[in-house]
Scaffold this active site. Sequence first.
Site, short mmCIF file in Angstrom:
data_model
loop_
_atom_site.label_atom_id
_atom_site.label_comp_id
_atom_site.label_asym_id
_atom_site.label_seq_id
_atom_site.Cartn_x
_atom_site.Cartn_y
_atom_site.Cartn_z
N THR A 1 9.04 24.31 7.20
CA THR A 1 9.85 23.14 6.67
C THR A 1 10.85 23.85 6.03
O THR A 1 12.19 23.48 6.25
CB THR A 1 8.94 22.43 5.81
OG1 THR A 1 8.04 21.72 6.14
CG2 THR A 1 9.89 21.23 5.14
N CYS A 2 10.86 25.08 5.39
CA CYS A 2 11.96 25.61 4.71
C CYS A 2 13.16 26.26 5.84
O CYS A 2 14.35 26.08 5.78
CB CYS A 2 11.51 26.86 3.85
SG CYS A 2 10.26 26.46 2.78
N SER A 3 12.51 26.65 6.96
CA SER A 3 13.37 27.25 7.91
C SER A 3 14.02 26.16 9.01
O SER A 3 15.06 26.15 9.30
CB SER A 3 12.63 28.44 8.93
OG SER A 3 12.27 29.46 7.99
#
Length: 158
Positions: free
Chosen positions: A48-50
């Site tokens: 999700t962060c990337s």
Amino acid sequence: MTIQVGDHLPDVELQIMGEKGPELVRTADLFGGKKVVLFAVPGAFTPTCSAAHLPGFVVHVDKIRDKGVDSIICTSVNDAFVMDAWGKSQNADEIIMLADGLGDFASALGLTQDRTANKMGIRSQRYAMIINDGTVELLNIDSKGLDTTSAETLLAAL
């Protein structure tokens, strides 16, 4: 205790990647006298962060700065080498990639989460702040997803 709106950020020593390697920086220097958007992720290179969180800030960096923001800072409980590599892989040249390798900053803010069951250790919660001269003006914490910590949400709040 979790930091609250109106609180002043704790002064913690962290790292950023400099031209010759990791450099120590103090939060007092990064946030003092400036308007800053800070967002934290549980881990660099995580799905999700990337795929969404960091890319949203990369896309909207100019719009956020046009609202009077001096700096956009991304932090995670990762080392300076990982944060630097992740920033480069995401074309995040305009975002300060702040390494909280020991989790000192996340801990001082009261915003850690225990991910030991997933073999990730103690990590930062996903949160976003608007900070003015070291004082928290907005604090959004997301336990799942990006409902309140996305670049779009912060942009609308500025």
